[in-house]
Each structure stands twice: as structure tokens, then as C-alpha cells.
Motif scaffolding. Sequence first.
Motif, PDB file in Angstrom:
ATOM      1  N   THR A   1       0.941  -1.163   0.134  1.00  0.00           N
ATOM      2  CA  THR A   1       0.292   0.350  -0.017  1.00  0.00           C
ATOM      3  C   THR A   1       0.644   0.925  -0.350  1.00  0.00           C
ATOM      4  O   THR A   1       2.488   1.112   0.224  1.00  0.00           O
ATOM      5  CB  THR A   1      -0.818  -0.546   1.260  1.00  0.00           C
ATOM      6  N   MET A   2       0.263   2.634  -0.327  1.00  0.00           N
ATOM      7  CA  MET A   2       1.206   3.176  -0.453  1.00  0.00           C
ATOM      8  C   MET A   2       1.712   3.803   1.021  1.00  0.00           C
ATOM      9  O   MET A   2       2.923   4.058   0.943  1.00  0.00           O
ATOM     10  CB  MET A   2       0.165   4.730  -1.254  1.00  0.00           C
ATOM     11  N   ALA A   3       1.018   3.628   1.987  1.00  0.00           N
ATOM     12  CA  ALA A   3       0.897   3.671   3.720  1.00  0.00           C
ATOM     13  C   ALA A   3       2.397   3.250   3.525  1.00  0.00           C
ATOM     14  O   ALA A   3       2.943   3.282   4.647  1.00  0.00           O
ATOM     15  CB  ALA A   3      -0.129   3.616   3.936  1.00  0.00           C
TER      16      ALA A   3
ATOM     17  N   GLN B   1       3.209  10.397   2.063  1.00  0.00           N
ATOM     18  CA  GLN B   1       3.468   9.770   0.717  1.00  0.00           C
ATOM     19  C   GLN B   1       2.736  10.648  -0.137  1.00  0.00           C
ATOM     20  O   GLN B   1       2.016   9.796  -0.921  1.00  0.00           O
ATOM     21  CB  GLN B   1       1.014   9.005   1.437  1.00  0.00           C
TER      22      GLN B   1
END
Lengths: 250, 204
Positions: free
Chosen positions: B161-163, B173
Motif C-alpha cells: 500500500t502507499m502507506a 504519502q
Amino acid sequence: MNEPRRLRDEASSELLRAMIDAAREEEPSEAAIEQALSAIGSAPLGADALTGAAEAQALAQKAAQLGAAGHGATAGLLLKWAGIGLAAGLGAAQLTEGLPFIDREPPAVVEAPTPLRAEPRPEANEPPPALELKAPPAKEAPRAVEAVRKAKQAPKSAAGRLAHEVAALDRARKALAKRDPRRTLVALDRYEREHRRGELLPEALLLRAEALAEMGDREAAARVARRLVGLQPNGPHAARAQALIRGVPR
Amino acid sequence: MIKGGAAGDVGAMEATYAAPMTVQATAETAAECARVGRMVREHFALVFRTLRRLGVPEGDADDAAQQVFLVAQQRIDSIDEGRERAFLVATAVRIASRMHRSRSRRKEVDDAVLEERTDPSPGPDELVEKRRARELLDRILAQMTTEQRVVFALYEIEQLTMAEIAEALRIPQGTVASRLRRAREHVMSAVRRFEGEGARRSEG
């Protein structure tokens, strides 16, 4: 923040989908995973691999309890089977010492890593022993724990570092004496990782060349021997290195 | 604690051996060893692929991945439970970057090693096709900046995920999002170019 859809799912291009699929499907070999496990001193990826880590943890906890309760000898035996016998324990502990990237930096690239091989470690297929409360031989078990303790103490002085180097090369030398070139190379890889600018690097190169020759890889042996000659053209190992370059057996 | 054991050296060794603190320390070593072992089993493939997409040659990727886990073993005390993947990804990125610099300095040697290690035997067609597809992707990725390439590999190939990517790379982010957008534009543009060339060749 909204996550965009993956390109693989929204792209209409077959070529793009094929590229991403191929990249996602690329897998390392099992031999590579096993080699990594071996390098960190963990259980190899064998039949019991999936339970091995949990067992090791449980055994270690049990050992600690026994140690606290005064059953030192039994604790040592359990620890041995928890994956920290003399060799593995020493290796694991040594890996935490003396490396240049201990703070935040990654390690420098190992110049000549041993080619990865699919052969399992000899102990890979040995079943874990039953938890018998039997005392270990009087000398062996204390030595294992002592070795781990010593290995955790970084050799601060030059003499200490040299002793560390000698011990590391001794393992390689003993393996070579037993005509076990694979273990020799593993020991040498470890030596080179831990002593990147070691005093005994020429000896390590000679042992590597001998091990490669023992494996029948004369070309690689000659290459390493040439490196040694380049490093010390008139050194004590130059004659043997020249012989290895010519392909003369030991 | 063993007391009054055999006399002399053996007795002294047993006393050392039986010391609870020593056993405790060794038990901790065993637990750490087991934890790194789990990390290897769970994340070796992710580390290996990340290194590959960041340009580490096939012949070197196994050893580079091994180095990542040796670093993890070094720093195991500082890796929080549940943050193993982020640590490994960050380490893989640094090692790939260092290898890239090192390779630039000794390209001739690398080429020779790669040649030695590459298996020349042809595989089944499908494998050959997959290899070609990966090589093409790597060629496209090689034209990007390292920052874009890392984000693309982690988001599109490893599906982090981007996180997670932001945490591993220690960047906001928003930065991940902008790098990803530029990387995707670059990839799409290169793919269109390849497809256009392919179409022209088949027409010709």
C-alpha cells in the motif's frame, strides 16, 4: 489517501499485463532461501522447517526457565537443539559483531560470494531429538554457551580482532582438511563478511582457491589464485598460488 | 545453578555454563535467530524481487537478498514486531543502490560474472516469454529515476500500500503518490512505443 487501482488491473495493454505478471511471478530458488537460513544460523528449510522456528523459540524459553531453576546442563542441551549449538550459535552471534554497517548503512557488496548450491545442510534431515533430560557431555555443552558468550563480545583490540580472524579461518581450514570444500567456502564467505580488510585475507584467498580446486572448478581456483598473486606477488603463498594457476593439485 | 561440580577447568566451565544470565542471553539469541528465520521464510521472495526490479542482476540477487537478512539480524533489536517488511524493503533499496554504484565502478567484472552465472540452456517457451517480459520491464524501469523505480516496483509488482511504501522509504504519502504517477506515465509511454514499433514491424 485513495489508493489508485493497480496498473495491472486497469491497463488494456496485453504487453504491460504480461510484464507485470512475469515480474510478480519471479521467485528465488529454494536453495537461495536455504542458504540464507543457513547464513543466519537458523533451521534449514526442510520437512520440519515450518515448525522449526516455533520449536526453537519454545525450546529457548524452556531452556531459560531451566537455567533459572538451576538445571544448567539440561538447559544447554535444549539450547543446542534450539539451533544454537556450537557452530550455528557462534555464527549467529558473530554476525552481530564487527560489520561495518552496524549503524544505519547497508553492508558493502561481498566481492566473491560462494555460488549458491541446492545441497541441503547435512543436519537438515536429522529429526529433532526427544526432550530427554539427559546431561550433555561435561565439556561440549559449556563450550557451546561459552562460544556464544565470547562471540557476543566484540574484539575491541587489534590482537582480539586477529584472534577472531584466526578462529574464523581455522573453521575454513578444518573443513578443507576434511575435504569438504562447500563448508570451506561457507566459512570463507563468513570470514570475508566479518573481516573485510582482514589481516589474513591472503590466507583466506589461498583457502578459497584450494577449496574451488577441490571442487574441480580449476578455472575459478586459478582466478582467485591470480588475485592472491596480484595482492602479494612475493608473499608466502605465491608459490602455491602459481601452482593453482597452473592447475597443479594439492 | 550447578554448584560443586567437577574440580578445575571443567568445574569453572560448568559454573559459567549454568549461570542464569548466560543462559538467558543465549535463549534470547535463539529467539532472535528464530525470528529472523521466520522473516527469511516469509519475505525472501519479496526482497529478491524488489532487488531484481531495482536492477540487481539475476546472478547477484540471491546473495544480495541474503545480505538484507544479515542486516536484519544485525539490527533485530530495533525492528518492531509487525514492521519487518518495511525494514526489509528499506534495506533492500539501500543495498540495491549501493550495488548499483559498485557495479558502475567495476562493470567489466560484473559482466564476466553474469556471463558465468547465467544458465544458457533454453527453457520451455513460456519461461522464455516470461523472462523476456521481465527483461523488457527492467529495461523500461532502468530509464526511470531510482526514486520512481522503487515506488513503481513496490506498488505495482509487490502490491504494497502507499502507506507501507511511505513508511519503508520514510517519505510522505503524497510523495509516494506523485512518484508513482510519474513512473506510471513513463511505463505507459514506453509500452505504447514498444507496441507501436511491433505494429510497424508486422506491417512492414
